[in-house]
Motif scaffolding. Structure first.
Motif, mmCIF file in Angstrom:
data_model
loop_
_atom_site.group_PDB
_atom_site.id
_atom_site.type_symbol
_atom_site.label_atom_id
_atom_site.label_comp_id
_atom_site.label_asym_id
_atom_site.label_seq_id
_atom_site.Cartn_x
_atom_site.Cartn_y
_atom_site.Cartn_z
ATOM 1 N N ALA A 1 -13.881 0.921 11.988
ATOM 2 C CA ALA A 1 -14.567 1.069 10.701
ATOM 3 C C ALA A 1 -14.273 2.423 10.062
ATOM 4 O O ALA A 1 -14.158 2.528 8.840
ATOM 5 C CB ALA A 1 -16.073 0.893 10.892
ATOM 6 N N GLN A 2 -14.129 3.454 10.887
ATOM 7 C CA GLN A 2 -13.872 4.793 10.360
ATOM 8 C C GLN A 2 -12.423 4.962 9.923
ATOM 9 O O GLN A 2 -12.148 5.533 8.872
ATOM 10 C CB GLN A 2 -14.208 5.833 11.424
ATOM 11 N N ARG A 3 -11.489 4.484 10.725
ATOM 12 C CA ARG A 3 -10.066 4.755 10.486
ATOM 13 C C ARG A 3 -9.353 3.710 9.636
ATOM 14 O O ARG A 3 -8.426 4.029 8.927
ATOM 15 C CB ARG A 3 -9.328 4.893 11.814
ATOM 16 N N TYR A 4 -9.746 2.464 9.761
ATOM 17 C CA TYR A 4 -9.054 1.387 9.057
ATOM 18 C C TYR A 4 -9.873 0.955 7.850
ATOM 19 O O TYR A 4 -10.359 -0.163 7.778
ATOM 20 C CB TYR A 4 -8.780 0.217 10.002
ATOM 21 N N ALA A 5 -10.010 1.877 6.923
ATOM 22 C CA ALA A 5 -10.794 1.642 5.718
ATOM 23 C C ALA A 5 -9.981 2.123 4.518
ATOM 24 O O ALA A 5 -9.145 3.023 4.645
ATOM 25 C CB ALA A 5 -12.117 2.396 5.795
ATOM 26 N N PRO A 6 -10.210 1.534 3.341
ATOM 27 C CA PRO A 6 -9.475 1.982 2.154
ATOM 28 C C PRO A 6 -9.614 3.483 1.885
ATOM 29 O O PRO A 6 -8.690 4.114 1.384
ATOM 30 C CB PRO A 6 -10.106 1.167 1.018
ATOM 31 N N SER A 7 -10.741 4.055 2.259
ATOM 32 C CA SER A 7 -10.945 5.483 2.006
ATOM 33 C C SER A 7 -10.015 6.363 2.830
ATOM 34 O O SER A 7 -9.816 7.534 2.501
ATOM 35 C CB SER A 7 -12.395 5.861 2.294
ATOM 36 N N SER A 8 -9.412 5.831 3.881
ATOM 37 C CA SER A 8 -8.485 6.630 4.679
ATOM 38 C C SER A 8 -7.015 6.302 4.366
ATOM 39 O O SER A 8 -6.127 6.791 5.047
ATOM 40 C CB SER A 8 -8.771 6.440 6.171
ATOM 41 N N ALA A 9 -6.785 5.510 3.341
ATOM 42 C CA ALA A 9 -5.425 5.112 2.989
ATOM 43 C C ALA A 9 -4.685 6.225 2.249
ATOM 44 O O ALA A 9 -5.264 6.967 1.460
ATOM 45 C CB ALA A 9 -5.457 3.862 2.112
ATOM 46 N N LEU A 10 -3.404 6.325 2.520
ATOM 47 C CA LEU A 10 -2.505 7.167 1.755
ATOM 48 C C LEU A 10 -1.474 6.239 1.124
ATOM 49 O O LEU A 10 -0.807 5.481 1.821
ATOM 50 C CB LEU A 10 -1.792 8.175 2.661
ATOM 51 N N LEU A 11 -1.368 6.261 -0.169
ATOM 52 C CA LEU A 11 -0.475 5.350 -0.875
ATOM 53 C C LEU A 11 0.655 6.126 -1.529
ATOM 54 O O LEU A 11 0.433 7.189 -2.117
ATOM 55 C CB LEU A 11 -1.254 4.580 -1.942
ATOM 56 N N PHE A 12 1.843 5.576 -1.425
ATOM 57 C CA PHE A 12 3.016 6.142 -2.063
ATOM 58 C C PHE A 12 3.641 5.037 -2.899
ATOM 59 O O PHE A 12 3.814 3.928 -2.418
ATOM 60 C CB PHE A 12 4.025 6.632 -1.021
ATOM 61 N N ALA A 13 3.948 5.353 -4.127
ATOM 62 C CA ALA A 13 4.531 4.341 -5.011
ATOM 63 C C ALA A 13 5.725 4.943 -5.743
ATOM 64 O O ALA A 13 5.752 6.132 -6.060
ATOM 65 C CB ALA A 13 3.490 3.864 -6.016
ATOM 66 N N CYS A 14 6.696 4.104 -5.985
ATOM 67 C CA CYS A 14 7.834 4.517 -6.803
ATOM 68 C C CYS A 14 8.353 3.278 -7.516
ATOM 69 O O CYS A 14 8.067 2.157 -7.126
ATOM 70 C CB CYS A 14 8.919 5.168 -5.958
ATOM 71 N N GLY A 15 9.059 3.503 -8.564
ATOM 72 C CA GLY A 15 9.623 2.393 -9.310
ATOM 73 C C GLY A 15 9.558 2.664 -10.797
ATOM 74 O O GLY A 15 9.034 3.682 -11.239
ATOM 75 N N ASP A 16 10.114 1.740 -11.550
ATOM 76 C CA ASP A 16 10.151 1.947 -13.000
ATOM 77 C C ASP A 16 9.113 1.106 -13.731
ATOM 78 O O ASP A 16 9.161 0.969 -14.944
ATOM 79 C CB ASP A 16 11.552 1.668 -13.546
ATOM 80 N N ASP A 17 8.139 0.563 -12.985
ATOM 81 C CA ASP A 17 7.062 -0.174 -13.643
ATOM 82 C C ASP A 17 6.104 0.831 -14.293
ATOM 83 O O ASP A 17 6.053 1.990 -13.897
ATOM 84 C CB ASP A 17 6.325 -1.064 -12.641
ATOM 85 N N PRO A 18 5.351 0.410 -15.285
ATOM 86 C CA PRO A 18 4.431 1.330 -15.953
ATOM 87 C C PRO A 18 3.389 1.874 -14.970
ATOM 88 O O PRO A 18 2.702 1.121 -14.274
ATOM 89 C CB PRO A 18 3.770 0.472 -17.027
ATOM 90 N N GLU A 19 3.283 3.191 -14.927
ATOM 91 C CA GLU A 19 2.414 3.846 -13.958
ATOM 92 C C GLU A 19 0.961 3.406 -14.088
ATOM 93 O O GLU A 19 0.294 3.159 -13.077
ATOM 94 C CB GLU A 19 2.512 5.358 -14.113
ATOM 95 N N LEU A 20 0.453 3.299 -15.299
ATOM 96 C CA LEU A 20 -0.945 2.910 -15.479
ATOM 97 C C LEU A 20 -1.196 1.481 -15.000
ATOM 98 O O LEU A 20 -2.265 1.199 -14.435
ATOM 99 C CB LEU A 20 -1.376 3.082 -16.927
ATOM 100 N N ASP A 21 -0.233 0.591 -15.188
ATOM 101 C CA ASP A 21 -0.375 -0.772 -14.670
ATOM 102 C C ASP A 21 -0.435 -0.748 -13.140
ATOM 103 O O ASP A 21 -1.261 -1.429 -12.523
ATOM 104 C CB ASP A 21 0.786 -1.660 -15.116
ATOM 105 N N ARG A 22 0.446 0.042 -12.535
ATOM 106 C CA ARG A 22 0.483 0.148 -11.078
ATOM 107 C C ARG A 22 -0.841 0.700 -10.554
ATOM 108 O O ARG A 22 -1.420 0.167 -9.603
ATOM 109 C CB ARG A 22 1.622 1.058 -10.640
ATOM 110 N N LEU A 23 -1.332 1.761 -11.185
ATOM 111 C CA LEU A 23 -2.599 2.346 -10.746
ATOM 112 C C LEU A 23 -3.761 1.370 -10.930
ATOM 113 O O LEU A 23 -4.683 1.335 -10.107
ATOM 114 C CB LEU A 23 -2.863 3.651 -11.487
ATOM 115 N N GLY A 24 -3.711 0.564 -11.985
ATOM 116 C CA GLY A 24 -4.742 -0.451 -12.192
ATOM 117 C C GLY A 24 -4.731 -1.493 -11.097
ATOM 118 O O GLY A 24 -5.796 -1.911 -10.611
#
Length: 92
Positions: A57-80
Motif C-alpha cells: 500500500a505504501q510503495r505501489y501507489a500512484p503517489s510514489s510513481a515517477l513518470l517520464f514522457a516524450c513524444g510530439d503529442d500535445p503536452e497538455l493532452d498528455r498531461l490530461g
C-alpha cells in the motif's frame, strides 16, 4: 510458500547471482540498490500478510510513481490523460 519465494530461491541458488547480490549490498549500503526486488528467500517466510499488505500500500501507489514522457503529442493532452489515469487509480 508461493511463486515469488520459489523464484527467489532459484535466483539465490546460483553462485554468480549470490556473488552479485553480495556485491550490490557492499557497494550500495545506503540506497535501494542494496535490496533485491523479489526479496531475500531467507526473510520471505517471516513476512506476515499484514506487513506485506502495508508495504504494498505504501510503495505501489500512484503517489510514489515517477513518470517520464516524450513524444510530439500535445503536452497538455498528455498531461490530461496522465491526470485522468492517476485520478482513477487514486479512487480505488
Amino acid at each position: 510458500q508461493g511463486v515469488v519465494y520459489n523464484e527467489m530461491k532459484g535466483v539465490y541458488s546460483s553462485a554468480d547471482a549470490l556473488h552479485g547480490r553480495l556485491a550490490m549490498r557492499a557497494l550500495f549500503p545506503d540506497n535501494a540498490y542494496q535490496y533485491d526486488s523479489g526479496g531475500d528467500p531467507a526473510a520471505i517466510p517471516q513476512l506476515s500478510y499484514e506487513q506485506f499488505a502495508a508495504f504494498h500500500a505504501q510503495r505501489y501507489a500512484p503517489s510514489s510513481a515517477l513518470l517520464f514522457a516524450c513524444g510530439d503529442d500535445p503536452e497538455l493532452d498528455r498531461l490530461g490523460r496522465i491526470d485522468a489515469a492517476l485520478s482513477r487509480a487514486h479512487a480505488h
